[in-house]
Design a protein around this motif. Structure first.
Motif, PDB file in Angstrom:
ATOM      1  N   LYS A   1      47.625  49.509  35.341  1.00 30.14           N
ATOM      2  CA  LYS A   1      47.744  48.088  35.685  1.00 30.14           C
ATOM      3  C   LYS A   1      47.469  47.864  37.169  1.00 30.14           C
ATOM      4  O   LYS A   1      46.790  46.911  37.556  1.00 30.14           O
ATOM      5  CB  LYS A   1      49.140  47.582  35.330  1.00 30.14           C
ATOM      6  N   SER A   2      48.012  48.749  37.986  1.00 33.81           N
ATOM      7  CA  SER A   2      47.839  48.624  39.434  1.00 33.81           C
ATOM      8  C   SER A   2      46.370  48.779  39.824  1.00 33.81           C
ATOM      9  O   SER A   2      45.859  48.034  40.668  1.00 33.81           O
ATOM     10  CB  SER A   2      48.686  49.682  40.146  1.00 33.81           C
ATOM     11  N   LEU A   3      45.677  49.731  39.177  1.00 36.22           N
ATOM     12  CA  LEU A   3      44.262  49.938  39.479  1.00 36.22           C
ATOM     13  C   LEU A   3      43.430  48.725  39.072  1.00 36.22           C
ATOM     14  O   LEU A   3      42.517  48.311  39.796  1.00 36.22           O
ATOM     15  CB  LEU A   3      43.761  51.195  38.762  1.00 36.22           C
ATOM     16  N   LYS A   4      43.746  48.167  37.899  1.00 42.20           N
ATOM     17  CA  LYS A   4      43.017  46.976  37.446  1.00 42.20           C
ATOM     18  C   LYS A   4      43.278  45.798  38.378  1.00 42.20           C
ATOM     19  O   LYS A   4      42.359  45.037  38.707  1.00 42.20           O
ATOM     20  CB  LYS A   4      43.446  46.620  36.022  1.00 42.20           C
ATOM     21  N   HIS A   5      44.512  45.636  38.803  1.00 41.41           N
ATOM     22  CA  HIS A   5      44.850  44.555  39.731  1.00 41.41           C
ATOM     23  C   HIS A   5      44.121  44.742  41.058  1.00 41.41           C
ATOM     24  O   HIS A   5      43.595  43.771  41.642  1.00 41.41           O
ATOM     25  CB  HIS A   5      46.365  44.530  39.950  1.00 41.41           C
TER      26      HIS A   5
ATOM     27  N   GLN B   1      37.199  42.533  43.779  1.00 41.22           N
ATOM     28  CA  GLN B   1      36.097  41.679  43.313  1.00 41.22           C
ATOM     29  C   GLN B   1      36.244  40.264  43.874  1.00 41.22           C
ATOM     30  O   GLN B   1      35.256  39.631  44.266  1.00 41.22           O
ATOM     31  CB  GLN B   1      36.076  41.651  41.785  1.00 41.22           C
ATOM     32  N   GLU B   2      37.467  39.774  43.919  1.00 39.77           N
ATOM     33  CA  GLU B   2      37.707  38.441  44.459  1.00 39.77           C
ATOM     34  C   GLU B   2      37.370  38.390  45.945  1.00 39.77           C
ATOM     35  O   GLU B   2      36.805  37.399  46.437  1.00 39.77           O
ATOM     36  CB  GLU B   2      39.169  38.060  44.230  1.00 39.77           C
ATOM     37  N   ILE B   3      37.703  39.457  46.653  1.00 38.82           N
ATOM     38  CA  ILE B   3      37.381  39.520  48.081  1.00 38.82           C
ATOM     39  C   ILE B   3      35.876  39.488  48.294  1.00 38.82           C
ATOM     40  O   ILE B   3      35.361  38.782  49.173  1.00 38.82           O
ATOM     41  CB  ILE B   3      37.996  40.790  48.715  1.00 38.82           C
TER      42      ILE B   3
ATOM     43  N   SER C   1      33.656  38.195  46.268  1.00 39.75           N
ATOM     44  CA  SER C   1      33.179  36.842  45.936  1.00 39.75           C
ATOM     45  C   SER C   1      33.442  35.875  47.085  1.00 39.75           C
ATOM     46  O   SER C   1      32.585  35.043  47.442  1.00 39.75           O
ATOM     47  CB  SER C   1      33.868  36.346  44.669  1.00 39.75           C
ATOM     48  N   ILE C   2      34.635  35.970  47.675  1.00 40.57           N
ATOM     49  CA  ILE C   2      34.976  35.079  48.793  1.00 40.57           C
ATOM     50  C   ILE C   2      34.068  35.349  49.983  1.00 40.57           C
ATOM     51  O   ILE C   2      33.599  34.414  50.658  1.00 40.57           O
ATOM     52  CB  ILE C   2      36.462  35.266  49.188  1.00 40.57           C
ATOM     53  N   LYS C   3      33.773  36.629  50.260  1.00 39.78           N
ATOM     54  CA  LYS C   3      32.872  36.969  51.361  1.00 39.78           C
ATOM     55  C   LYS C   3      31.494  36.378  51.142  1.00 39.78           C
ATOM     56  O   LYS C   3      30.870  35.847  52.065  1.00 39.78           O
ATOM     57  CB  LYS C   3      32.787  38.488  51.510  1.00 39.78           C
ATOM     58  N   LYS C   4      30.979  36.469  49.886  1.00 39.74           N
ATOM     59  CA  LYS C   4      29.669  35.895  49.560  1.00 39.74           C
ATOM     60  C   LYS C   4      29.676  34.384  49.756  1.00 39.74           C
ATOM     61  O   LYS C   4      28.734  33.803  50.298  1.00 39.74           O
ATOM     62  CB  LYS C   4      29.291  36.239  48.120  1.00 39.74           C
ATOM     63  N   LEU C   5      30.773  33.738  49.305  1.00 37.58           N
ATOM     64  CA  LEU C   5      30.879  32.290  49.444  1.00 37.58           C
ATOM     65  C   LEU C   5      30.917  31.872  50.908  1.00 37.58           C
ATOM     66  O   LEU C   5      30.227  30.925  51.321  1.00 37.58           O
ATOM     67  CB  LEU C   5      32.142  31.801  48.720  1.00 37.58           C
ATOM     68  N   LEU C   6      31.698  32.597  51.696  1.00 38.01           N
ATOM     69  CA  LEU C   6      31.777  32.298  53.132  1.00 38.01           C
ATOM     70  C   LEU C   6      30.426  32.503  53.810  1.00 38.01           C
ATOM     71  O   LEU C   6      30.030  31.722  54.681  1.00 38.01           O
ATOM     72  CB  LEU C   6      32.844  33.174  53.795  1.00 38.01           C
TER      73      LEU C   6
END
Length: 266
Positions: free
Chosen positions: A204-208, A214-216, A218-223
């Motif tokens: 669970k920890s690895l998936k989280h 992945q979210e980081i 995506s945010i970097k790409k958006l910025l």
């Protein structure tokens, strides 16, 4: 007799030599062999000797006291010897000390912290100094490991050798071992459950962690995209604010047309 002692002394396993000698020793010779075994240094188990036919034959003869004494050293304690002293022969100082050492071993297998008061009683010793000397001798003989806790007046035991076992005690030993095995199975089952739970939590920890990474990204790409769009917008605004008409040329004398003044004639 000297030859027998010499042979005994050369053995890597002292009791084994007594067992070999017991195959041919009978009557008085077997009794003398028992006394030698009880006094020999390093001999603290006597079960094999007790099983020898020539030794067992003494039990119903005038030498029965020797067999009873051998059993006392195999299974008993010094206090038990005192209670049956009239039915046994008198111990030599060396034999007496060995039986006290064996009594220490017997007590150590039952309790890891033995009060001096119990030791003084069981060993029939009158003062603490003599008791501590006896314990130190047993430690140097490597039959027990531990330390003297003089502050709390007790012996703390870390290790003790095993003694011979009576036949009637085998059932109790088997039961104790079975209980120990059952306890081990229970502990093993608990450990396996904990391992499964830990692996599940780890997954669970690895998936989280992967989701957050992945979210980081995506945010970097958006910025990055927003920054590029902002730069392009600023460039477009700068271009649109620049003048597009021709600039007026200055007149003669550095004055521009329409700005000359008329002076009256004199």
């Amino acid at each position: 007799m000297l030859t027998e002692k010499s042979t005994i002394g050369s053995s890597n396993s002292p009791v084994e030599q007594f067992v070999l000698l017991a195959k041919s020793a009978k009557g008085a010779a077997a009794c003398e062999l028992i006394k030698q075994a009880l006094e020999a240094p390093g001999v603290y188990v006597f079960g094999e000797l007790l099983e020898m036919p020539n030794i067992l034959e003494l039990e119903n003869t005038e030498f029965s006291k020797n067999v009873q004494m051998l059993k006392m050293f195999a299974y008993g304690t010094y206090r038990e010897y005192l209670s049956k002293q009239n039915d046994l022969f008198e111990l030599t100082p060396t034999q007496q000390k060995k039986l006290k050492h064996l009594t220490l071993v017997a007590m150590a297998t039952k309790n890891k912290c033995i009060p001096y008061s119990d030791l003084l009683l069981e060993l029939d010793i009158k003062n603490v100094r003599d008791l501590e000397d006896l314990i130190i001798e047993a430690i140097y003989a490597d039959i027990i490991h531990g330390k003297l806790d003089q502050k709390n007046s007790q012996l703390e035991v870390d290790f003790a050798i095993g003694r011979d076992i009576r036949l009637e005690e085998i059932g109790t030993i088997v039961e104790t071992l079975q209980q120990w095995c059952d306890s081990c199975e229970t502990v093993l089952s608990c450990i396996e459950t904990q391992i499964i739970r830990a692996n599940t939590e780890k997954l669970k920890s690895l998936k989280h962690k992967e989701s957050i990474e992945q979210e980081i990204v995506s945010i970097k790409k958006l910025l990055k995209t927003q920054t590029q769009d902002g730069d392009e917008a600023m460039a477009t605004d700068a271009l649109s604010s620049m003048p597009t008409g021709k600039s007026k040329k200055p007149g003669k004398g550095g004055r521009t047309c329409g700005s000359s003044k008329f002076w009256p004639k004199s």
